[in-house]
Write a protein that holds these residues in place. Structure first.
Motif, short mmCIF file in Angstrom:
data_model
loop_
_atom_site.label_atom_id
_atom_site.label_comp_id
_atom_site.label_asym_id
_atom_site.label_seq_id
_atom_site.Cartn_x
_atom_site.Cartn_y
_atom_site.Cartn_z
N PRO A 1 -4.56 -15.30 18.18
CA PRO A 1 -4.74 -16.31 18.22
C PRO A 1 -6.06 -16.72 16.89
N ASP A 2 -6.02 -18.03 16.34
CA ASP A 2 -7.24 -18.29 15.58
C ASP A 2 -8.11 -17.98 16.09
N GLU A 3 -8.81 -18.15 17.80
CA GLU A 3 -10.30 -17.95 17.52
C GLU A 3 -10.28 -16.47 18.11
N VAL B 1 -12.95 -12.15 14.18
CA VAL B 1 -12.93 -10.76 13.15
C VAL B 1 -13.46 -11.52 11.65
N PHE B 2 -13.25 -12.92 11.36
CA PHE B 2 -14.18 -13.12 9.96
C PHE B 2 -15.70 -13.10 10.45
N LEU B 3 -15.82 -13.20 11.41
CA LEU B 3 -17.25 -13.94 11.64
C LEU B 3 -18.15 -11.96 11.41
N CYS B 4 -17.06 -11.63 11.17
CA CYS B 4 -18.14 -9.94 11.43
C CYS B 4 -19.06 -9.68 10.10
N ARG C 1 -2.28 -17.73 2.80
CA ARG C 1 -2.43 -19.19 3.43
C ARG C 1 -3.45 -19.02 5.15
N ARG C 2 -2.89 -18.40 6.42
CA ARG C 2 -2.81 -18.15 7.59
C ARG C 2 -4.55 -17.96 7.44
N TRP C 3 -5.48 -17.55 6.82
CA TRP C 3 -6.45 -16.93 6.52
C TRP C 3 -6.71 -18.21 5.99
N VAL D 1 -11.99 -24.65 13.75
CA VAL D 1 -12.31 -23.66 15.51
C VAL D 1 -12.96 -22.72 14.38
N PHE D 2 -12.85 -21.98 12.93
CA PHE D 2 -13.81 -21.23 12.77
C PHE D 2 -16.01 -21.73 12.87
#
Length: 323
Positions: free
Chosen positions: A36-38, A43-46, A61-63, A71-72
């Motif tokens: 899921p995107d959430e 993970v990216f928040l780390c 492209r998805r990242w 959402v981010f």
């Protein structure tokens, strides 16, 4: 050597299969897309470095879509984003040693230790995209910096004691600006003491401050009285004045303003001016837009006001400008 040939054959076989059936995906790709995107945003928040975030956005492209998505931003607000990064300072070529901070002709000076130096070229944050001044007879002055935005005032080159010819809020990273409509209160014989940028009040905008969601507080001096006026971009933009937004400074004399109120410095919530021949200072509550008399804080005594302002980029919303 044989392993290399086998890998190349497998890659060619996969490319042929994709061309024959574009909808087909490998099991690994299916598993990756099932995240899921959430969860992906968590993970990216780390990633505490903006450089790592830009590199992640370049992976696929998805990242990229996930990092640039709303959402981010929601995930960051719910779980706490890393702190802002100071990417440099805006310094002035002509410091103003009188009533308003900090001076004319601001230019960007990058920090030598910032991770953003790998992403943003120093010249990209210069202000050459601002509207040109008319016939070279007016000058841009830096008024304040907040949340990746700059507040600038344009003054006549020959009448420094006049009110500003205009105010502009700009985003150097996106190279865009928004003109603040002039207030009728600035017309006539008044002396401009300063202006300060504040977070916006429109929660629906999705950010604390942006070109469509900001506030500014201005202080002027006229006929012995200092008065504060507040501007909000909400509702199409409007100027207001608080009931406690004025205070008597000294003498009913427009021309003595430069000698009466000298800018002494600023904190996160207040700005101060020293008043000649008085034992008190003029204090502005930036958030409330209210003026009062007080004792100058110890931290500002004997300390000249800064001539350069730290430029911070909130993380991660403005990362989208680099993607």
């Amino acid at each position: 050597m044989g392993d290399g040939r086998r890998r190349r054959r497998r890659r060619r076989r996969r490319r042929r299969q994709r061309k024959q059936n574009p909808q087909s995906k490998s099991a690994a790709e299916d598993k990756a897309d099932a995240i899921p995107d959430e969860l992906l945003c968590l993970v990216f928040l780390c990633l505490t470095s903006p450089v790592d975030l830009v590199r992640a956005a370049s992976a696929c492209r998805r990242w990229r879509r996930a990092i640039a998505s709303d959402v981010f931003r929601v995930v960051c607000s719910q779980h706490g984003a890393p702190p802002s990064h100071v990417v440099g300072h805006y310094s002035v070529d002509e410091p103003l040693l009188t009533t308003r901070p900090p001076g004319r002709y601001p230019h960007f000076v990058p920090s030598s230790s910032t991770p953003w130096k790998e992403v943003v070229a120093p010249g990209f944050l210069e202000l050459d995209f601002l509207p040109p001044t008319e016939y070279g007879e007016s000058k841009w002055e830096l008024a304040d910096v907040r949340g990746g935005l700059l507040l600038l005032a344009r003054f006549s080159a020959t009448h420094d004691l006049a009110s500003p010819l205009g105010l502009v809020v700009c985003d150097p990273l996106a190279r865009r600006y928004k003109t603040v409509p002039a207030s009728a209160w600035f017309r006539g014989r008044c002396y401009f003491l300063g202006s300060f940028l504040l977070d916006g009040e429109d929660d629906a905008a999705g950010a604390r401050i942006s070109l469509s969601n900001f506030r500014a507080t201005c202080v002027i001096y006229r006929d012995g009285i200092a008065k504060a006026y507040a501007f909000s971009s909400a509702g199409g933009g409007r100027w207001t004045s608080s009931a406690h937004g004025s205070t008597v400074v000294f003498r009913n004399d427009y021309w003595t303003a430069p000698a009466l109120a000298i800018f002494a410095g600023s904190t996160a919530g207040c700005a101060y001016w020293t008043v000649v021949n008085r034992d008190v200072a003029l204090a502005l509550d930036k958030e409330a837009g209210e003026l009062s008399s007080c004792v100058l804080p110890e931290a500002l005594r004997g300390k000249p006001p800064s001539q350069d302002y730290a430029y911070e980029l909130p993380w991660p919303p403005t990362i989208r400008a680099c993607l």
